[in-house]
Scaffold this motif. Structure first.
Motif, PDB file in Angstrom:
ATOM      1  N   PHE A 246       0.877  -1.186   0.000  1.00 32.56           N
ATOM      2  CA  PHE A 246       0.000   0.000   0.000  1.00 32.56           C
ATOM      3  C   PHE A 246       0.901   1.220   0.000  1.00 32.56           C
ATOM      4  O   PHE A 246       1.703   1.401   0.914  1.00 32.56           O
ATOM      5  N   VAL A 247       0.761   2.041  -1.014  1.00 32.02           N
ATOM      6  CA  VAL A 247       1.620   3.212  -1.141  1.00 32.02           C
ATOM      7  C   VAL A 247       0.739   4.404  -1.482  1.00 32.02           C
ATOM      8  O   VAL A 247       0.072   4.399  -2.527  1.00 32.02           O
ATOM      9  N   ALA A 248       0.735   5.368  -0.596  1.00 31.21           N
ATOM     10  CA  ALA A 248      -0.123   6.529  -0.835  1.00 31.21           C
ATOM     11  C   ALA A 248       0.643   7.805  -0.555  1.00 31.21           C
ATOM     12  O   ALA A 248       1.696   7.780   0.081  1.00 31.21           O
ATOM     13  N   GLN A 249       0.081   8.915  -1.042  1.00 31.42           N
ATOM     14  CA  GLN A 249       0.741  10.185  -0.801  1.00 31.42           C
ATOM     15  C   GLN A 249      -0.301  11.224  -0.408  1.00 31.42           C
ATOM     16  O   GLN A 249      -1.425  11.201  -0.909  1.00 31.42           O
ATOM     17  N   SER A 250       0.082  12.101   0.496  1.00 33.44           N
ATOM     18  CA  SER A 250      -0.845  13.146   0.908  1.00 33.44           C
ATOM     19  C   SER A 250      -0.068  14.424   1.172  1.00 33.44           C
ATOM     20  O   SER A 250       1.159  14.454   1.053  1.00 33.44           O
ATOM     21  N   PHE A 251      -0.796  15.455   1.533  1.00 35.90           N
ATOM     22  CA  PHE A 251      -0.208  16.787   1.760  1.00 35.90           C
ATOM     23  C   PHE A 251      -0.914  17.361   2.968  1.00 35.90           C
ATOM     24  O   PHE A 251      -2.134  17.470   2.981  1.00 35.90           O
ATOM     25  N   SER A 252      -0.162  17.696   3.984  1.00 33.31           N
ATOM     26  CA  SER A 252      -0.813  18.041   5.237  1.00 33.31           C
ATOM     27  C   SER A 252      -1.561  19.358   5.147  1.00 33.31           C
ATOM     28  O   SER A 252      -2.348  19.685   6.036  1.00 33.31           O
ATOM     29  N   GLY A 253      -1.356  20.103   4.063  1.00 35.38           N
ATOM     30  CA  GLY A 253      -2.170  21.286   3.830  1.00 35.38           C
ATOM     31  C   GLY A 253      -3.593  20.905   3.441  1.00 35.38           C
ATOM     32  O   GLY A 253      -4.491  21.740   3.426  1.00 35.38           O
ATOM     33  N   ASP A 254      -3.806  19.647   3.119  1.00 35.41           N
ATOM     34  CA  ASP A 254      -5.124  19.134   2.728  1.00 35.41           C
ATOM     35  C   ASP A 254      -5.513  18.088   3.775  1.00 35.41           C
ATOM     36  O   ASP A 254      -5.401  16.882   3.565  1.00 35.41           O
ATOM     37  N   VAL A 255      -5.952  18.588   4.926  1.00 31.60           N
ATOM     38  CA  VAL A 255      -6.163  17.713   6.081  1.00 31.60           C
ATOM     39  C   VAL A 255      -7.193  16.639   5.786  1.00 31.60           C
ATOM     40  O   VAL A 255      -7.037  15.475   6.166  1.00 31.60           O
ATOM     41  N   LYS A 256      -8.229  17.024   5.072  1.00 32.63           N
ATOM     42  CA  LYS A 256      -9.307  16.060   4.830  1.00 32.63           C
ATOM     43  C   LYS A 256      -8.784  14.868   4.028  1.00 32.63           C
ATOM     44  O   LYS A 256      -9.051  13.716   4.346  1.00 32.63           O
ATOM     45  N   HIS A 257      -8.021  15.184   3.010  1.00 38.70           N
ATOM     46  CA  HIS A 257      -7.485  14.106   2.178  1.00 38.70           C
ATOM     47  C   HIS A 257      -6.471  13.267   2.963  1.00 38.70           C
ATOM     48  O   HIS A 257      -6.450  12.037   2.857  1.00 38.70           O
ATOM     49  N   THR A 258      -5.662  13.934   3.751  1.00 38.86           N
ATOM     50  CA  THR A 258      -4.702  13.192   4.579  1.00 38.86           C
ATOM     51  C   THR A 258      -5.449  12.235   5.502  1.00 38.86           C
ATOM     52  O   THR A 258      -5.073  11.058   5.644  1.00 38.86           O
TER      53      THR A 258
END
Ligand SMILES: Cc1ncc(C[n+]2csc(CCOP(=O)(O)OP(=O)(O)O)c2C)c(N)n1
Ligand SMILES: Cc1ncc(C[n+]2csc(CCOP(=O)(O)OP(=O)(O)O)c2C)c(N)n1
Ligand code: SF4
Ligand code: SF4
Ligand SMILES: [Mg+2]
Ligand SMILES: [Mg+2]
Lengths: 287, 633, 633, 287
Positions: D171-183
């Motif tokens: 499982f490999v995912a990426q997020s951006f903490s500026g986008d809390v909902k997506h994180t």
């Protein structure tokens, strides 16, 4: 082959009859290939620094003329890196096992790939820890459709080529020590590559890996096709994956893409280079 | 003592600057002060760093002693002037408008001292301090910076101006102007002027308070320009300089407090001298690369702190067994484990003398002062090269990161000598890299030497370096390697520095960075009529048994003072000399202070086998934990 | 002594089996012998393993002492029967048709002993041996196996048959048949019969020589069946059993000689007891996973040897600071660095007592015998759980891999006690994982416990585990942790075993695996009229100063015998007790032998401060290096 | 959002006003996302084991309710592995920095990816060693066309996603903490993934990385397109490479391919489970 040249490689080395590999060990093929390649390139032993890993494979450093170093398990690449940074004129060849490089040594492997020092790493990959009597190495399980991955204790194998590609290596090749001539060819190209050159050599362990035998490899190896573009990283990934899907093993240069380099010079080390330096430029900042 | 009747003290003042870490720029202020005082011919010592390992938000403070002549140590914790840069309320005590710095350090202010604080968000109730004769200067520095000067960033220059006024220093702005010009002229003269304006506003605010309260300032700093050449510099910078002067041309480190600044120094300066500095991707890559470079013939060094030294242990054995030299700086911090990364300790001695499986030769040096970070490093360079083994260099957080005024005459440039390196083949006999010799030292060579080839291995080997388990060869090789330590003790070991007479007197013993404090503690004790001697070690391991036995033969009770829990050096002394030691230990993360050491020594002298714990209890006292004073790692 | 006139020695024989490593199956033979002798009610001890770390081609040998009653130690190096499995010429001396085993070990054969060798490629000139009354039995084992039996692999069974005949043992084939059936019956009865046939051919060959030479055999082994229940087992296997009985359910290791077999044992057996064994991908993954498992509440253990222990050093501090228990087996081998991986040594004591930055509590145990590998491991399990700190368990190559007959009564099954684990929330007060207690031991909990949450950190912390650099909390927490050692000394430390009377007598001191040899050396000395006592330690660190001072108070000269260069335990004794030690050290990779120890002790008794080096010189003697006797790493 | 639930996560934790991250630090977003995700999944704090790395990021373990452990730099994954093997009922979440995970900790990263324990690794990737004051981490240089690679000292950056793919992560995912909902969404999916789940979260360091700012990321992030097949490892490689070529940063699940697992049980640890075991089966083999 130039036998006079090859003789040179037997000086300052453990006499042949005292080589302590099992008869038939794949490492013999690597030794022969190294001698051929070094002879062909007309390298002189005193210019060489052979950095051995810890393992059956790592002993090759003493079976061959040339300066040699042997430190901790998994450390070969980092010693080599330092030596090469100190003296770019040295030809540094790291010679290690799959366990040494990919288990405990993976901390160096990933980073030295991307640091890209102008040196060679030849891994004698036999799928086992030979010297400690045959435990699984990270490359254990090649071609075995077993239940790897179903428990933490037995993870799927590491594909060294994919790992090198992901780690930004600039030269990634594969060989099979049963094919000495081709292995020698890969070594020549690796030495000629201006940067870090990784060769994953399949060198069967006749004692502890009874599955991946010479015959097993002979049935599966295939040279990298001529139309492969080794400068394309994505093509390299695809090639490795496609071979794997077909149950085949590519031999040859999978990836080669040298980076522009800043020229480096040997670091000062002699008395005249070191004595009486002027510290004023530094001190000025603290006044 | 209140200020009344007391003469103004000239050129002897202890300051403490405090504030919120990162936000308030505490070290920016003290760095400017130290530099300026140094230029003014005074001596500044800021070696008691108080900060947290988290980047932002914790309380930070930086004490500094300023004197006319080189001080013995940084003195006691008491301060004359407290500078509070923080301007807001204490988050743990929102009910009171006090500031953290004042709350924490007000008690250290001597009666009749000075408190200056940023009053931008209101004034503090300081009645209790004033009752002790303390002069209080509320300066709305941040408000002035924001409202009048439109640049919040100059708030600390306002405070600096105020402080200079309080110290009656630089009234013509010579020093401050010069520094500002060096820093900001390239940004434009307006920037310089803005800063000077800020400083002037600080001065004015002080004037205002002086007038309003009719204060007479109790301290003054007078410049003594041109007496000598000096720099304001840290221990890490000095040892970096020493390494460069001593011929080190390869340095590798992995960032870690308090060794990171060595890496930064080396990255900045080594290339200028033809060298290279490597930020390892881990602790082992660092030392392995250094060993590789050393193998190739270059003088090599690594630096780290406890956790990183622990990680390198296996490589120390490689250095010892393959006889590949490396200098290992251990800038100690309080352990165990992550411990307290920004607090000083001397807790790694056992690690560097015992870490590693099997026996191999090693040398441990520990400088006593910032100056010795330079001079002793020159020695470390020579020793590592001569003995082809790891040489440890033990500093600690305060010695590493603390700064002080150092006379430039310290930085003598040595002649570098490469010891016994074979530079070409001698055809008459085959080259034996690990030749068995009476000194234990074998002829080294470097790869690339025409006609010479050698094999080096961490596995046991014969004289050529080929692996062997032949019992006779093994014994001879082990003895050869260990014989190097006998040679070292004979030819290069330096006895401890002895202050006073050991004969019949109590003896204070210390090692490494505690020397200044111990020297001062000794003076305090002498003043109190206790004729104690001080024996201080920089050449910590191995110890020369015979010479030390002679030294301690007619000594009185021996009190070993260390900044660690167990008394690691005392243990070593007992093991080597079998003398009884009493111990004074401090391990609460606070630097040692002369007066408390003197007190503790007196206590220790009261009974045999005493262990006196400064700041600690031998009882199990539950600590109050309700208020989470969180700090990072 | 020749055999003439000498009575046949019953049930006391020392054998040595030698050959080419891997190829000749030396251990296969001795393993069969040990098992069969054990079944026959005799005692077999094969603890002097002689092999190289390369897999193939080096010389290998395995001595074995067989006795009627449990022997004190494995005895001296002298052998009664030499069995040479190698059949070809020595590659270093192709001019002589001798075999390596005979060349290397012929000198150890006692006068009147027996040599049996594989003569398949020709006979050896053995006149010199025969002149010493040695009976020589050339057996063309390989030729018989190849030519007559068509299976080269049975050559060693031919030799085993011959050996049994020489020992006048198992003439009715009971023991051999049973073993062969267990091993080979599933492959078919013919395989069993072929092997029995091979053994018979060996016997016949011996008969032939006996007749031809009129030899009378000097030794005999008589079975003593049914006296007791016993197993033939190694130290590693015993400590593995001890760990399982003691409640360890998670083991992690990275392959390394001589600890690999613990991993193998645990991989085989832990799952049966609900546990799991992990082959780490490096030394640190191993111990970190073990710490993780321990944190989760499972008794955890790791095992390694010098290089791997060095690599784990940083994690020992984690265990100490976070109070997460772990048992660390260090199966020592000769260092430093890669050293001699297949040779014994006691060179890691400094590492396990000093490795790690900062001070933290730890306990070091070292079993003296294979039996204690079991019993002391039970203690290690309890101690690690009770004191929540690293517990080191030091064996060495021979104790780890060597095998002997062990009475089954040793394997008592203990009641496992989990110490002070909080299993549910006590609502009245918040849970303090690191509560400051008088014993230093705090209430542990495991994640997953309803209502209980804890934070554990290698950074200094308060009672709840939150990070803190508050000096008072730090001091209290440091003291709390270190107080555990006082509690341990008070409640659980075991004094050394004392043999004989210390008062006024010379005292031999040892620790760990040397006990049997030291016991026997003591008996030898007593027989020679030297009334020496033996003080032997299993609870090696920390030491109980007061009790030991009392023990040594009226002792004569103290001679510490260790298998390392520097005398690491002697150093510890000096440091703790400040008594003068004399030292006997051996560090050439050869096990200690009783007679040489007795000799060395006599030498050491001659003068104060003596250091006697068995097999070593204090002079610089160049070693002959022309012939590369290469060994691997 | 369930604020009562979120309150729960503030018990047994450092009070908010004492959190010692720089104002604006990206790690705040991760903390918020974690609270949201754990609340949504109705996890209980006592079931949690938060394993912190060493760094600014690793302190998050103390800013949140739940059991927590914090050992050596680079070790989080291995501690987590052991804890999870010991007690499969625990929810193990490793929270570490890019330096911790990919520099010194790469030795664990590569192998734990392939071991595939059922736990989560969230890396707060900021391109620097925050806690030691801003040195380059292995992910330094994101988006900077500098001369990286021209010398050993400054290698090109590690792309954590590619390394995870090469290392057989499932499982490999990426997020951006500026986008809390997506994180928070990624964290939920990671916890739900039956195996090792790696999230590379870009969490800007406002103090030491002035290049990769919130705005910089906002201009470059793009959700993984709907038509991406996350179960295809080659497609995942291609996706990462294509985004990189376009100078974009994918957010979302790049790869997800759970392996069949053998069920595991908590290891025996209580007195009744451990006492008086029968050693006879073992001893039998040595008789
Ligand atoms: C720190 C450390 N751990 C373990 C060992 C033991 N060891 C020696 S060689 C080896 C594995 C060798 O395997 P590989 O690298 O594949 O080499 P091969 O023998 O198969 O050629 C191990 C684990 C060691 N020497 N040092
Ligand atoms: C063995 C060891 N080496 C070095 C350190 C110092 N150190 C603490 S945090 C850190 C780097 C943190 O960087 P990262 O993991 O990216 O976390 P961030 O602070 O950026 O969140 C280092 C090198 C240490 N604690 N231990
Ligand atoms: S064990 Fe395997 S790798 Fe080692 S020498 Fe023998 S065949 Fe080669
Ligand atoms: S230094 Fe960077 S990573 Fe650390 S708290 Fe500040 S902004 Fe966050
Ligand atoms: Mg291998
Ligand atoms: Mg980071």
């Amino acid at each position: 082959m130039n036998t006079k040249g090859i003789k040179l490689w037997e000086e300052n080395a453990v006499p042949k009859h005292r080589i302590q590999w099992c008869p038939g060990c794949g490492d013999f093929g690597v030794l022969a290939a190294l001698k051929q390649a070094l002879t062909e390139l007309e390298v002189m032993p005193h210019e060489l620094l052979l950095v051995g890993g810890i393992g059956c494979s790592g002993q090759i450093r003493n079976y061959l003329n040339g300066n040699a170093f042997h430190g901790t398990h998994g450390g070969a690449l980092a010693y080599g890196l330092g030596a090469k940074m100190a003296n770019p004129d040295l030809k540094v060849i790291c010679l290690a096992g799959d366990g040494d490089t990919l288990a405990i040594g993976v901390e160096n492997f990933v980073h030295v790939c991307r640091r890209d020092p102008d040196m060679v790493l030849l891994v004698m990959n036999n799928g086992v820890y030979g010297l400690t009597k045959g435990q699984d190495s990270p490359t254990a399980g090649l071609g075995q459709p077993d239940e790897r991955g179903s428990r933490e204790e037995h993870p799927p194998m590491v594909d060294a080529l994919l790992l090198a590609l992901a780690s930004e290596a600039t030269f990634v090749a594969q060989s099979f020590s049963g094919d000495v001539k081709h292995t020698a060819r890969m070594i020549v190209e690796a030495i000629q590559h201006p940067g870090f050159a990784f060769i994953n050599d399949f060198s069967p362990c006749v004692t502890y890996n009874r599955f991946n035998t010479y015959d097993w490899f002979r049935e599966r190896v295939e040279y990298v096709p001529d139309d492969h573009d080794p400068s394309d990283r994505d093509a390299a990934w695809r090639l490795v994956r496609e071979f794997a899907r077909r149950g085949k093993i590519p031999l040859g240069v999978v990836y080669r893409n040298p980076r522009p380099k800043r020229p480096q010079r040997r670091l000062p080390m002699w008395e005249d280079e070191l004595s009486g330096v002027d510290l004023d430029p530094v001190l000025a900042g603290y006044r | 003592m209140g200020p009344e009747g007391e003469a103004v003290r000239v050129n002897h003042v202890k300051l403490l600057v405090g504030g919120v870490q990162l936000r308030d720029g505490v070290t920016t202020v003290t760095d400017i002060l130290g530099k300026i005082f140094t230029r003014a011919g005074l001596f500044a010592v800021a070696m008691e760093k108080g900060y947290a390992s988290t980047i932002y938000g914790a309380h930070q403070f930086d004490p500094m002693l300023v004197t006319e002549e080189p001080p013995v140590s940084y003195g006691d914790a008491e301060v004359d002037v407290l500078v509070a840069l923080d301007y807001d309320s204490n988050p743990d005590a929102p009910e009171q408008p006090n500031r953290d710095t004042v709350l924490r350090h007000g008690g250290k202010l001597r009666d009749g001292g000075i408190l200056v604080y940023d009053s931008s968000t209101g004034e503090i109730p300081t009645g209790a301090l004033e009752a002790r004769g303390i002069q209080v200067f509320p300066i709305p520095a941040r408000r002035i910076a924001q409202a009048e000067l439109k640049r919040e960033i100059v708030k600390n220059v306002v405070m600096t101006g105020a402080l200079f006024r309080l110290l009656q220093f630089d009234s013509d702005e010579t020093y401050l102007r010069q520094l500002l010009e060096e820093r900001f002229l390239r940004k434009g003269r307006e920037v310089v002027e803005l800063n000077l304006q800020a400083a002037r506003r600080g001065r004015q605010e002080v004037e205002r308070v002086l007038e309003a309260n009719g204060y007479e300032l109790p301290v003054r700093l007078e410049p003594r320009p041109g007496r000598h050449r000096a720099v304001y510099i840290s221990g890490n910078e000095c040892l970096g300089l020493g390494a460069i002067a001593g011929g080190v041309r390869f340095y590798a480190g992995y960032p870690i407090t308090p060794a990171s600044s060595i890496l930064e120094f080396m990255e900045q300066w080594l290339p200028r001298y033809g060298g290279r500095a490597l930020q390892g991707q881990n602790e082992r890559e660092s030392i392995r690369a250094a060993l590789g470079a050393a193998l190739a013939g270059v003088r090599s060094m690594v630096g780290s702190s406890g956790p990183g030294i622990s990680l390198k242990v296996e490589e120390f054995g490689v250095s010892g067994a393959t006889e590949t030299p490396v200098i290992v700086v251990d800038a100690q911090r309080a352990g165990p484990s992550t411990g307290m990364p920004t607090r000083p300790e001397q807790g790694d001695l056992n690690l560097v003398i015992g870490g590693g499986h099997g026996d191999f030769p090693r040398i441990v040096l520990a400088p006593g002062t910032v100056e010795e970070c330079y001079t002793l490093m020159l020695e470390a360079c020579e020793l590592s090269d001569k003995y082809q083994c790891p040489v440890f260099f033990l500093t600690d957080l305060n010695l590493s990161e603390g700064k002080k005024t150092v006379l430039e005459e310290v930085f003598r440039r040595p002649q570098v000598v490469r010891h016994g390196i074979v530079r070409e083949e001698v055809r008459s006999k085959p080259y034996r890299r690990f030749e068995i010799t009476p000194s234990g030292i074998s002829p080294r060579s470097v790869p690339g030497t025409p006609g010479v080839v050698f094999k080096a291995s961490g596995a046991e080997h014969d004289e050529f370096g080929f692996v062997s388990i032949d019992p006779r060869k093994r014994a001879a090789m082990m003895e050869k390697r260990m014989r190097k330590l006998d040679t070292y003790l004979r030819e290069d070991w330096k006895p401890p520095q002895v202050f006073g007479s050991v004969r019949g007197n109590p003896v204070l013993v210390g090692w490494g960075n505690t020397r200044p404090v111990l020297e001062e503690a000794r003076l305090l004790l002498q003043r109190r009529g206790v004729p104690v001697a001080l024996v201080h070690f920089t050449h910590v391991f191995p110890l020369h048994r015979r010479k030390l036995e002679a030294l301690f033969a007619d000594a009185g009770p021996v009190v070993v003072v260390e900044q660690n829990f167990s008394g690691q050096f005392a243990d070593l002394l007992q093991r080597e000399l079998r003398i009884a030691t009493r111990r004074v230990n401090k391990y609460n993360g606070v630097p040692l202070y002369p007066t408390e050491v003197a007190e503790a020594v007196l206590q220790a002298l009261r009974r045999e086998g005493a262990v006196v714990r400064i700041g600690g209890d031998s009882q199990p006292v539950p600590v109050e934990v309700g208020r989470n004073e969180h700090e990072g790692d």
